[in-house]
Design a protein around this motif. Sequence first.
Motif, short mmCIF file in Angstrom:
data_model
loop_
_atom_site.label_atom_id
_atom_site.label_comp_id
_atom_site.label_asym_id
_atom_site.label_seq_id
_atom_site.Cartn_x
_atom_site.Cartn_y
_atom_site.Cartn_z
N ALA A 35 38.76 34.04 89.04
CA ALA A 35 37.35 33.86 88.68
C ALA A 35 36.59 35.16 88.91
CB ALA A 35 36.74 32.74 89.51
N SER A 36 35.67 35.45 88.00
CA SER A 36 34.83 36.64 88.18
C SER A 36 33.86 36.41 89.32
CB SER A 36 34.05 36.93 86.89
OG SER A 36 33.05 35.94 86.71
N PRO A 37 33.31 37.48 89.92
CA PRO A 37 32.32 37.29 90.97
C PRO A 37 31.14 36.42 90.53
CG PRO A 37 33.09 39.55 90.99
CD PRO A 37 33.68 38.91 89.77
N ARG A 38 30.71 36.59 89.28
CA ARG A 38 29.59 35.78 88.79
C ARG A 38 29.98 34.30 88.70
NH1 ARG A 38 24.95 37.12 86.37
NH2 ARG A 38 25.63 39.27 86.08
N LEU A 72 30.03 32.86 92.10
CA LEU A 72 28.67 32.63 92.59
C LEU A 72 28.13 31.32 92.03
CD1 LEU A 72 26.52 34.08 94.33
CD2 LEU A 72 25.66 35.12 92.24
N ASN A 73 28.36 31.09 90.75
CA ASN A 73 27.90 29.84 90.13
C ASN A 73 28.61 28.62 90.70
OD1 ASN A 73 26.10 31.20 88.44
ND2 ASN A 73 27.61 31.46 86.80
N TRP A 100 31.58 31.93 96.22
CA TRP A 100 31.46 33.39 96.31
C TRP A 100 31.58 33.86 97.75
CZ3 TRP A 100 27.44 36.93 97.86
CH2 TRP A 100 27.44 38.17 97.22
N VAL A 101 32.39 34.91 97.99
CA VAL A 101 32.61 35.45 99.34
C VAL A 101 32.28 36.93 99.34
CG1 VAL A 101 34.30 35.88 101.16
CG2 VAL A 101 34.41 33.76 99.84
N TYR A 130 40.18 44.03 101.88
CA TYR A 130 39.42 42.84 101.48
C TYR A 130 39.45 42.60 99.98
CZ TYR A 130 38.06 41.71 106.17
OH TYR A 130 38.10 41.32 107.49
N THR A 131 39.70 43.65 99.21
CA THR A 131 39.95 43.43 97.78
C THR A 131 41.25 42.67 97.61
OG1 THR A 131 38.73 45.42 97.13
CG2 THR A 131 40.32 44.55 95.55
N LEU A 132 42.28 43.08 98.34
CA LEU A 132 43.56 42.36 98.29
C LEU A 132 43.40 40.91 98.77
CD1 LEU A 132 46.03 45.07 99.63
CD2 LEU A 132 45.76 44.30 97.27
N ALA A 133 42.48 40.70 99.71
CA ALA A 133 42.25 39.34 100.22
C ALA A 133 41.50 38.48 99.23
CB ALA A 133 41.48 39.41 101.54
N GLY A 134 40.88 39.09 98.22
CA GLY A 134 40.24 38.33 97.16
C GLY A 134 38.76 38.09 97.30
N VAL A 135 38.05 38.93 98.07
CA VAL A 135 36.60 38.75 98.17
C VAL A 135 35.95 39.05 96.82
CG1 VAL A 135 36.54 39.29 100.63
CG2 VAL A 135 36.14 41.12 98.96
N ASP A 136 34.76 38.50 96.64
CA ASP A 136 34.03 38.68 95.39
C ASP A 136 33.06 39.85 95.42
OD1 ASP A 136 34.98 36.18 93.97
OD2 ASP A 136 34.09 35.29 95.77
N CYS A 137 32.74 40.33 96.61
CA CYS A 137 31.73 41.39 96.73
C CYS A 137 31.97 42.16 98.02
CB CYS A 137 30.34 40.76 96.74
SG CYS A 137 28.98 41.95 96.89
#
Length: 220
Positions: free
Chosen positions: A5-8, A11-12, A16-17, A38-45
Amino acid sequence: GGTQASPRDALNRRTWVKFICGASNEDAVRIRSLALVYTLAGVDCIDCAADPAVVRAVDDGIGAAMLLRAACGFDCAREQRPWVMVSLSDAEDPHFRKATFNPQHCPPSCPRPCERSCPADAIAFGGSSATATEAAIQRNETGVRNASAHSGDGVIAARCYGCARCVPACPLGLIATESHTRAPAAVMALLRSHAVDALEIHTRPGGAATFAQLWAQIAG
């Protein structure tokens, strides 16, 4: 698996993390590593200081994580990069500060509880160490040296993110904090460069007037 899923979208969906590096943390080397992990962990932002070098470090960490994903066989066409967010404050804010003290006022007999209390290793004593050498060249935003010229002792400004744990730890009350804010124009330059995807504005109850003033500066 399916496309991430995209960050947006996250969020919807209210999934979102965000990972927060700290609005005053300018330790680019450590921040790059955090961004990678944290990118590897899958955070959105990934939220970081509004400093060009820090933003570049975050982007570099994200890029390295994407390369690692590809090397491990992930379909990077389906992988979403996290947003890069920076913060701006419309007034004095504890998130935008750094510790400061004159190490020449510290007695030699002091056990230095400030150094032990710092979670960021941002206080150094002992001029021969690499950490202390780094402290000797760090300067705060006003250009005042934050360490003694002869020893390299003091606050490593880039590492300090303003938690202020050292302030009550000092038995002599020698440590204070100082505001470390960014000019709105500098932050907007980052946004216009497309290096940043999102902006977080810190405000407070009753701060409608200062928020409106800051928003007018941004919009202008």
